[in-house]
Design an enzyme around this catalytic site. Sequence first.
Site, mmCIF file in Angstrom:
data_model
loop_
_atom_site.group_PDB
_atom_site.id
_atom_site.type_symbol
_atom_site.label_atom_id
_atom_site.label_comp_id
_atom_site.label_asym_id
_atom_site.label_seq_id
_atom_site.Cartn_x
_atom_site.Cartn_y
_atom_site.Cartn_z
ATOM 1 N N LYS A 1 0.817 -1.221 0.000
ATOM 2 C CA LYS A 1 0.000 0.000 0.000
ATOM 3 C C LYS A 1 0.848 1.268 0.000
ATOM 4 N N TRP B 1 4.485 1.380 -0.789
ATOM 5 C CA TRP B 1 5.473 1.419 -1.874
ATOM 6 C C TRP B 1 4.841 1.589 -3.247
ATOM 7 N N CYS C 1 14.552 2.319 11.901
ATOM 8 C CA CYS C 1 14.257 1.471 13.058
ATOM 9 C C CYS C 1 13.040 1.998 13.802
ATOM 10 N N VAL C 2 12.104 1.120 14.083
ATOM 11 C CA VAL C 2 10.942 1.442 14.918
ATOM 12 C C VAL C 2 10.996 0.510 16.128
ATOM 13 N N SER D 1 4.249 -2.286 13.146
ATOM 14 C CA SER D 1 3.024 -2.531 12.359
ATOM 15 C C SER D 1 1.953 -1.462 12.553
ATOM 16 N N LYS D 2 2.387 -0.244 12.930
ATOM 17 C CA LYS D 2 1.446 0.869 13.083
ATOM 18 C C LYS D 2 1.617 1.873 11.950
ATOM 19 N N ARG D 3 2.306 1.448 10.877
ATOM 20 C CA ARG D 3 2.529 2.300 9.703
ATOM 21 C C ARG D 3 3.355 3.541 10.036
ATOM 22 N N LEU D 4 4.242 3.430 11.015
ATOM 23 C CA LEU D 4 5.168 4.548 11.290
ATOM 24 C C LEU D 4 6.262 4.621 10.225
ATOM 25 N N LEU E 1 26.595 0.375 4.610
ATOM 26 C CA LEU E 1 26.979 -0.113 5.935
ATOM 27 C C LEU E 1 25.800 -0.768 6.665
HETATM 28 S S1 MYA Z 1 16.976 -1.535 6.136
HETATM 29 C C1 MYA Z 1 16.878 -1.932 7.867
HETATM 30 C C2 MYA Z 1 15.468 -1.815 8.342
HETATM 31 N N1 MYA Z 1 15.368 -1.975 9.769
HETATM 32 C C3 MYA Z 1 15.079 -3.111 10.391
HETATM 33 O O1 MYA Z 1 14.847 -4.132 9.776
HETATM 34 C C4 MYA Z 1 15.096 -3.055 11.916
HETATM 35 C C5 MYA Z 1 14.015 -3.895 12.553
HETATM 36 N N2 MYA Z 1 12.701 -3.550 12.014
HETATM 37 C C6 MYA Z 1 12.063 -2.381 12.256
HETATM 38 O O2 MYA Z 1 12.544 -1.501 12.946
HETATM 39 C C7 MYA Z 1 10.705 -2.228 11.589
HETATM 40 O O3 MYA Z 1 10.193 -3.490 11.243
HETATM 41 C C8 MYA Z 1 10.760 -1.326 10.331
HETATM 42 C C9 MYA Z 1 9.403 -1.300 9.649
HETATM 43 C C10 MYA Z 1 11.117 0.111 10.743
HETATM 44 C C11 MYA Z 1 11.775 -1.833 9.314
HETATM 45 N N3 MYA Z 1 12.647 -0.631 4.119
HETATM 46 O O4 MYA Z 1 5.626 0.910 10.135
HETATM 47 P P1 MYA Z 1 5.161 -0.304 9.432
HETATM 48 C C12 MYA Z 1 7.572 -1.167 4.649
HETATM 49 C C13 MYA Z 1 11.640 -0.003 3.504
HETATM 50 O O5 MYA Z 1 3.774 -0.741 9.769
HETATM 51 P P2 MYA Z 1 7.149 -1.815 10.878
HETATM 52 C C14 MYA Z 1 17.196 0.200 6.120
HETATM 53 O O6 MYA Z 1 17.449 0.811 7.111
HETATM 54 C C15 MYA Z 1 6.620 -2.314 4.443
HETATM 55 O O7 MYA Z 1 6.879 -2.925 3.186
HETATM 56 N N4 MYA Z 1 10.340 -0.241 3.726
HETATM 57 O O8 MYA Z 1 6.165 -1.542 9.628
HETATM 58 C C16 MYA Z 1 16.997 0.914 4.788
HETATM 59 C C17 MYA Z 1 5.284 -1.612 4.506
HETATM 60 O O9 MYA Z 1 5.038 -0.913 3.298
HETATM 61 P P3 MYA Z 1 4.036 -1.577 2.213
HETATM 62 C C18 MYA Z 1 10.056 -1.164 4.660
HETATM 63 O O10 MYA Z 1 7.549 -3.233 10.789
HETATM 64 C C19 MYA Z 1 15.661 1.636 4.840
HETATM 65 C C20 MYA Z 1 5.524 -0.568 5.577
HETATM 66 O O11 MYA Z 1 6.964 -0.380 5.649
HETATM 67 C C21 MYA Z 1 11.048 -1.862 5.345
HETATM 68 O O12 MYA Z 1 6.571 -1.325 12.134
HETATM 69 C C22 MYA Z 1 15.250 2.227 3.538
HETATM 70 C C23 MYA Z 1 5.045 -1.052 6.937
HETATM 71 O O13 MYA Z 1 5.276 -0.034 7.868
HETATM 72 C C24 MYA Z 1 12.382 -1.571 5.041
HETATM 73 N N5 MYA Z 1 13.408 -2.191 5.628
HETATM 74 O O14 MYA Z 1 8.429 -0.905 10.538
HETATM 75 C C25 MYA Z 1 13.927 2.969 3.614
HETATM 76 N N6 MYA Z 1 10.461 -2.708 6.200
HETATM 77 O O15 MYA Z 1 2.691 -1.659 2.861
HETATM 78 C C26 MYA Z 1 13.439 3.459 2.271
HETATM 79 C C27 MYA Z 1 9.144 -2.548 6.054
HETATM 80 O O16 MYA Z 1 4.051 -0.674 1.027
HETATM 81 C C28 MYA Z 1 14.176 4.680 1.836
HETATM 82 N N7 MYA Z 1 8.883 -1.630 5.115
HETATM 83 O O17 MYA Z 1 4.606 -2.934 1.907
HETATM 84 C C29 MYA Z 1 13.635 5.208 0.551
HETATM 85 C C30 MYA Z 1 14.377 6.452 0.042
HETATM 86 C C31 MYA Z 1 13.974 7.712 0.832
HETATM 87 C C32 MYA Z 1 14.759 8.950 0.431
HETATM 88 C C33 MYA Z 1 14.367 9.442 -0.955
HETATM 89 C C34 MYA Z 1 15.167 10.736 -1.291
HETATM 90 C C35 MYA Z 1 14.851 11.186 -2.622
HETATM 91 O O1 JJ1 Z 2 24.413 -13.846 9.737
HETATM 92 C C1 JJ1 Z 2 23.561 -14.404 9.079
HETATM 93 N N1 JJ1 Z 2 23.324 -15.707 9.155
HETATM 94 C C2 JJ1 Z 2 24.183 -16.584 9.944
HETATM 95 C C3 JJ1 Z 2 23.559 -16.940 11.255
HETATM 96 C C4 JJ1 Z 2 22.322 -17.758 11.120
HETATM 97 C C5 JJ1 Z 2 21.685 -18.006 12.437
HETATM 98 C C6 JJ1 Z 2 20.333 -18.610 12.238
HETATM 99 N N2 JJ1 Z 2 19.441 -17.786 11.485
HETATM 100 C C7 JJ1 Z 2 24.515 -17.788 9.091
HETATM 101 N N3 JJ1 Z 2 25.421 -18.602 9.591
HETATM 102 C C8 JJ1 Z 2 25.962 -19.738 8.873
HETATM 103 C C9 JJ1 Z 2 27.459 -19.542 8.781
HETATM 104 C C10 JJ1 Z 2 28.189 -20.779 8.268
HETATM 105 C C11 JJ1 Z 2 29.678 -20.636 8.610
HETATM 106 C C12 JJ1 Z 2 30.447 -21.806 8.092
HETATM 107 C C13 JJ1 Z 2 30.231 -21.995 6.630
HETATM 108 C C14 JJ1 Z 2 28.762 -22.106 6.275
HETATM 109 C C15 JJ1 Z 2 28.001 -20.925 6.780
HETATM 110 O O2 JJ1 Z 2 24.029 -17.943 7.991
HETATM 111 C C16 JJ1 Z 2 22.703 -13.630 8.083
HETATM 112 C C17 JJ1 Z 2 23.408 -13.461 6.772
HETATM 113 O O3 JJ1 Z 2 23.695 -14.687 6.223
HETATM 114 N N4 JJ1 Z 2 22.432 -12.325 8.637
HETATM 115 C C18 JJ1 Z 2 21.192 -11.888 8.816
HETATM 116 O O4 JJ1 Z 2 20.215 -12.563 8.545
HETATM 117 C C19 JJ1 Z 2 21.077 -10.497 9.357
HETATM 118 C C20 JJ1 Z 2 20.202 -9.670 8.477
HETATM 119 C C21 JJ1 Z 2 20.721 -9.530 7.060
HETATM 120 C C22 JJ1 Z 2 19.963 -8.489 6.264
HETATM 121 C C23 JJ1 Z 2 20.312 -7.113 6.739
HETATM 122 C C24 JJ1 Z 2 19.752 -5.986 5.966
HETATM 123 C C25 JJ1 Z 2 19.687 -4.661 6.678
HETATM 124 C C26 JJ1 Z 2 20.764 -3.702 6.378
HETATM 125 C C27 JJ1 Z 2 20.261 -2.383 5.900
HETATM 126 O O5 JJ1 Z 2 21.279 -1.454 5.835
#
Ligand code: MYA
Ligand code: JJ1
Length: 388
Positions: A3, A5, A139-140, A146-149, A388
Amino acid sequence: RHKFWETQPVGQFKDIGDTSLPEGPIEPPTPISEVKQEPYNLPNLYEWVTCDIDSEEMCAEVYNLLTNNYVEDDENMFRFNYSKEFLRWALRPPGYFKSWHIGVRVKSSKKLVAFITGVPARIRVRDNVVTMAEVNFLCVHKKLRSKRLAPVMIKEVTRRVHLENIWQAAYTAGVVLPTPVSTCQYWHRSLNPKKLIDVGFSRLGARMTMSRTIKLYKLPESTVTPGFRKMEPHDVPAVTRLLREYLSQFAIAPDFDENDVEHWLLPKENVVDSFLVASPETHEITDFCSFYTLPSSILGNPNYSTLKAAYSYYNVSTKTPLLQLMNDALIVAKQKDFDVFNALDVMQNESFLKELKFGPGDGKLHYYLYNYRIRQAVLASELGLVLL
Ligand code: MYA
Ligand code: JJ1
């Protein structure tokens, strides 16, 4: 299905395979005066805060939010634990905007409950160098999921990026969104196999004992390449030339100048390590390798709390075979007490992963561009960009 994206200028699933769509910006820039001047509305209990990451207090709040609520693996055994020093480095590159470091607080308690950041970067997509925001650290708080933040946070960072006359972004995520420009695989090289097995990061292979496993992953005490040394400040011009030339072969890569290389690649203790090979005769710099430090918290293990991981960053080989260069990188990572060395299958990494005993992980990383269409997804090996 998506909804939020579906409303954004990103490649949509329905357009995959449509070769009539042109490569490049999806929508044109608008005059800055037409960019919304006020922040987006948050639910009433919350307020925006611009995070001053220079302030020890603010940095600690961000660190604590991420330490407790940021990215976990699919079985919730590990959580990224970016250090404060790392966050300061990641968020203050040349030309950074403080206004792109965005937090959300609870009005009543002032508790920080959400975060998103952008930093500026010049990224080349095929022949075009585009100024973009690299968006990261979304990060939320777990209790507010899941509150659409997230959509509001993404719209707010977009607005603040637009106010700087920047109209594109690059980001990575572990989840599939509309639509990846590339999908990469994580690979892992055990350095401390006993600990990795003890904490459930890896498992004993079939017909393997602990002592055979430890022997399998043993590395030499010291590096083998003559002239291999730590990068120093006076190396910045030569490393910039080497890296620019190397990155020019990839479809998507940063357009680094000397200021960028100084910031992103000069060694910073416990944050980023860089090494190069200087010819013992001519002192010419022929090869380069680097990795960054990103530990993970080990969740619920009685014996260990932190997994020390190094992540492959930018590597260039012109004279030393890449395999030998990366083996030296593994040796220094082992010397520095890392438990595991991680790499994506980007650039030419496939050429060393198997031979150096990396194994595929259970995680994937998807790369995205905002407001920039790519006609067809690129292979991981055509990516010259590491976020990173
Ligand atoms: S990737 C790392 C993301 N962080 C985490 O995974 C940490 C743990 N998780 C959380 O903190 C939450 O689950 C997050 C979502 C905050 C991720 N990228 O608020 P909601 C969409 C983009 O109810 P929550 C990184 O940091 C999801 O598809 N969108 O959900 C890069 C849905 O949309 P839709 C994401 O789980 C970030 C909506 O959000 C992601 O409470 C790049 C749901 O919202 C995600 N990783 O919060 C951001 N995860 O209904 C985009 C979920 O459409 C940047 N969603 O499917 C875009 C460029 C902006 C700048 C543009 C400049 C021109
Ligand atoms: O680290 C990761 N996986 C590990 C641990 C798995 C634990 C169970 N789920 C893994 N280990 C196997 C290693 C093994 C060593 C000997 C040889 C064979 C393999 O697979 C994974 C990546 O593989 N990490 C994650 O899942 C963390 C999240 C990755 C996505 C992050 C995106 C967000 C970044 C935005 O900037």
